[in-house]
Design an enzyme around this catalytic site. Structure first.
Site, PDB file in Angstrom:
ATOM      1  N   CYS A 130       1.591  -3.067   8.263  1.00 55.08           N
ATOM      2  CA  CYS A 130       1.358  -2.056   7.229  1.00 55.08           C
ATOM      3  C   CYS A 130       0.447  -0.959   7.760  1.00 55.08           C
ATOM      4  O   CYS A 130      -0.781  -1.146   7.860  1.00 55.08           O
ATOM      5  CB  CYS A 130       0.729  -2.729   6.006  1.00 55.08           C
ATOM      6  SG  CYS A 130       0.266  -1.555   4.733  1.00 55.08           S
ATOM      7  N   CYS A 133      -2.196   0.363   5.286  1.00 58.71           N
ATOM      8  CA  CYS A 133      -3.308  -0.575   5.040  1.00 58.71           C
ATOM      9  C   CYS A 133      -4.277  -0.578   6.224  1.00 58.71           C
ATOM     10  O   CYS A 133      -5.488  -0.591   6.048  1.00 58.71           O
ATOM     11  CB  CYS A 133      -2.823  -2.014   4.870  1.00 58.71           C
ATOM     12  SG  CYS A 133      -1.387  -2.217   3.841  1.00 58.71           S
ATOM     13  N   ASP A 134      -3.746  -0.609   7.439  1.00 60.11           N
ATOM     14  CA  ASP A 134      -4.580  -0.893   8.613  1.00 60.11           C
ATOM     15  C   ASP A 134      -4.732   0.279   9.577  1.00 60.11           C
ATOM     16  O   ASP A 134      -5.510   0.199  10.521  1.00 60.11           O
ATOM     17  CB  ASP A 134      -3.975  -2.080   9.391  1.00 60.11           C
ATOM     18  CG  ASP A 134      -3.887  -3.330   8.530  1.00 60.11           C
ATOM     19  OD1 ASP A 134      -4.768  -3.502   7.671  1.00 60.11           O
ATOM     20  OD2 ASP A 134      -2.937  -4.115   8.709  1.00 60.11           O
TER      21      ASP A 134
END
Ligand code: NAP
Length: 299
Positions: A130, A133-134
């Protein structure tokens, strides 16, 4: 006794909840993770009719609030099994047994893994599924994205804005994702396309330091130093727990008719978890409506 239990709170499940409630039925949604499904990781949705631009998180939150605001109950529990007792069904979670008249399986799909040695060990240590997200952990660094669908293209575009360099590795020279997004990526100076290639190995102890990439045409391999690898090679269904009462296709997706009814009366399916050609927000929402109306009409 609940009228309708929906397993999964993605677009399909939440849409089904809205239609179930508006049909005058009691609705319980069971979700193992957070609401929204995969779309929460999409930074910008541009193809949902009527919404020119919306983030996946904002869209999912609005949908969740709409469903629960109308009266659908939401519980953060994984449905472990469904038992068919004829006119009623029992849905079991770790803590509870719920009885209902109909079930809609809207379990979505989970990220596909590359299947490489040490892949799981390096998740969170350089490997991610992701980018939104990261990605911020990799600011100013060199990373790779693997995949050729819309997710990979979006991930590469997002990472190119914050990373020093992005390798986009895809197993063919044609992309499954939208051509317009491929063109936008080609214009970015810090994105390098590595085509007809696959990631065949992971380098680094404790944290990813590089990847081995195999050219599929020549068979040659080369090492590319990267601190992050974003795997975006599609999704797989997670329906094995329900294989006793619905028919799964060879890939594990649930088979159903156009009315979203499975082979078992009272058990419906909706969204990305079912066998279909097009998996989009619009088709998930459409399935949710069709499944809920079909289920409610039989009560
Ligand atoms: P996808 O469309 O299924 O694409 C997966 C990509 O990974 C394909 O290019 C595939 O290659 C490649 N791939 C599959 N297995 C592989 C393996 N074992 N090793 C290497 N490469 C592999 O998945 P997605 O990009 O996650 O998209 C899923 C759905 O969500 C699609 O319908 C997509 O359009 C939609 N989506 C929409 C948006 C948006 O509209 N904003 C954003 C994200 C996703 P091949 O092409 O060679 O098969």
């Amino acid at each position: 006794m609940t009228d309708l239990i929906i397993v999964g709170a993605g677009t399909a499940g939440l849409t089904a909840a809205i239609y179930g409630i508006r049909a005058g039925k009691s609705v319980l949604i069971l979700e193992a993770k957070t609401y929204g499904g995969q779309i929460v990781n999409t930074p910008d949705i541009e193809n949902y009719p009527g919404l020119a631009h919306v983030s996946g998180f904002d869209y999912a939150t609005a949908l969740y609030e709409q469903a629960t605001g109308l009266g659908a109950k939401f519980r953060n529990e994984r449905a472990l099994s469904v038992e068919d007792k004829g006119k009623t069904k029992i849905v079991r979670t770790r803590r509870h047994e719920y009885e209902c008249r109909a079930v809609i399986l809207a379990t979505g799909a989970k990220n596909r893994q590359l299947g490489l040695d040490r892949e799981e060990e390096l998740v969170g240590k350089g490997i991610s599924y992701c980018a939104t997200c990261d990605g911020s952990f990799f600011k100013g660094q060199t990373v790779a994205v693997n995949g050729g669908g819309n997710t990979a293209l979006e991930d590469a575009a997002y990472l190119a804005d914050i990373c020093q360099k992005v390798y986009l590795i895809h197993r063919r020279d044609q992309f499954r994702g939208d051509a317009a997004d491929v063109e936008k990526l080609r214009e970015k100076e810090n994105v390098e396309f590595v085509l007809n290639a696959s990631v065949s190995g992971l380098i680094g102890e404790g944290h990813l330091a590089g990847i081995v990439v195999k050219d599929k045409l020549t068979g040659n391999t080369r090492e590319i130093p990267v601190s992050g690898l974003f795997v975006a090679i599609g999704q797989e269904p997670d329906n094995q727990a329900f294989g006793n009462l619905v028919q799964l296709d060879p890939s594990g997706y649930i088979q159903a008719g156009e009315d979203c009814l499975t082979g078992t009366p009272g058990i419906y399916t909706a969204g990305d978890c079912r066998t279909k050609k097009v998996r989009q927000l619009t088709t998930a929402a459409a399935d949710g409506a069709v499944a809920a109306l079909a289920a409610c009409s039989e009560m």
